[in-house]
Design an enzyme around this catalytic site. Sequence first.
Site, mmCIF file in Angstrom:
data_model
loop_
_atom_site.group_PDB
_atom_site.id
_atom_site.type_symbol
_atom_site.label_atom_id
_atom_site.label_comp_id
_atom_site.label_asym_id
_atom_site.label_seq_id
_atom_site.Cartn_x
_atom_site.Cartn_y
_atom_site.Cartn_z
ATOM 1 N N LYS A 1 17.796 -10.400 6.674
ATOM 2 C CA LYS A 1 18.280 -8.623 6.545
ATOM 3 C C LYS A 1 18.785 -7.976 7.892
ATOM 4 C CE LYS A 1 14.250 -7.764 3.360
ATOM 5 N NZ LYS A 1 13.020 -7.150 3.424
ATOM 6 N N LEU B 1 6.934 -14.067 4.003
ATOM 7 C CA LEU B 1 8.236 -13.345 3.498
ATOM 8 C C LEU B 1 7.757 -11.958 3.503
ATOM 9 C CD1 LEU B 1 8.738 -15.527 0.374
ATOM 10 C CD2 LEU B 1 10.082 -15.665 2.501
ATOM 11 N N ASP B 2 8.774 -10.914 3.712
ATOM 12 C CA ASP B 2 8.714 -9.682 3.655
ATOM 13 C C ASP B 2 7.880 -9.285 2.266
ATOM 14 O OD1 ASP B 2 9.982 -9.587 6.356
ATOM 15 O OD2 ASP B 2 12.074 -9.100 5.175
ATOM 16 N N HIS B 3 7.224 -7.853 2.288
ATOM 17 C CA HIS B 3 6.509 -7.593 1.152
ATOM 18 C C HIS B 3 7.894 -7.389 -0.149
ATOM 19 C CE1 HIS B 3 8.278 -3.663 1.901
ATOM 20 N NE2 HIS B 3 7.716 -3.352 0.658
#
Length: 240
Positions: A191, A105-107
């Site tokens: 995104k 998962l992205d930060h």
Amino acid sequence: MSKLTLDRILHTQGFGTRKWCRELIATDEISINGEIINDTNTPIETDGLELTVDNQLWIFREHVYIALNKPANFECSRKPSHHPGVMTILPDQFTRRDVQPVGRLDHDTTGLLLMSDDGAFIHTQSSPKHHVPKIYVAATHDPVTTELIELLLNGVKLNDEPAPLAAEICRMIDQHHLEIVLEQGKYHQVKRMLAAAGNHCTALNRSQIGNLKLAELNLAAGEWCYLSEAQLAQLKPASH
Ligand code: URA
């Protein structure tokens, strides 16, 4: 059923090198059923084994399967660069036994993150061939429209992707939130899909993987739990 010597058991559970584990044993740190064990020669049955290490109960697990409610500002990469890594949230034993996030998962993405030291499990869960749906709730900068949902369902073209990528399911939650279900896990996929469809994702949370719902795990942000057999069964890929 498998038997291992105590130093090997401690090593497999992430307590350190075999030498360090023998030292723990020699200094009376380890007990089983209330009895301090100093023996490193006699193999011990690991099935159902409960150890006390430095007064803390540790249940022997051949592999661990963990769900973390990932908070924002933690990186999933092995070598985090701008934020602490997610492994810093878990006890050190897990890093030593090579527990890893299942996918990334992205930060700034929050929510359900699986972690394990079982390579086969990681592979099954991460592979798009296995069709494990992942459900995200995305907050959007611009209002959600039916056109946006149609675009995401029909597929949008992303740079570096040969074919358009489509959501399995996409529905409006409210004017600025939508639920999107994906079976792949491409880099920044939600995104980038939202951007390609002309909107902008302002926050992202993963709420469910397979049939395992974060809300049913009762984990506050930053909390984790072991997954039971029944919960693991909820992650089984859908049959296609
Ligand atoms: N899609 C994204 O864009 N980011 C994530 O962290 C997960 C899916």
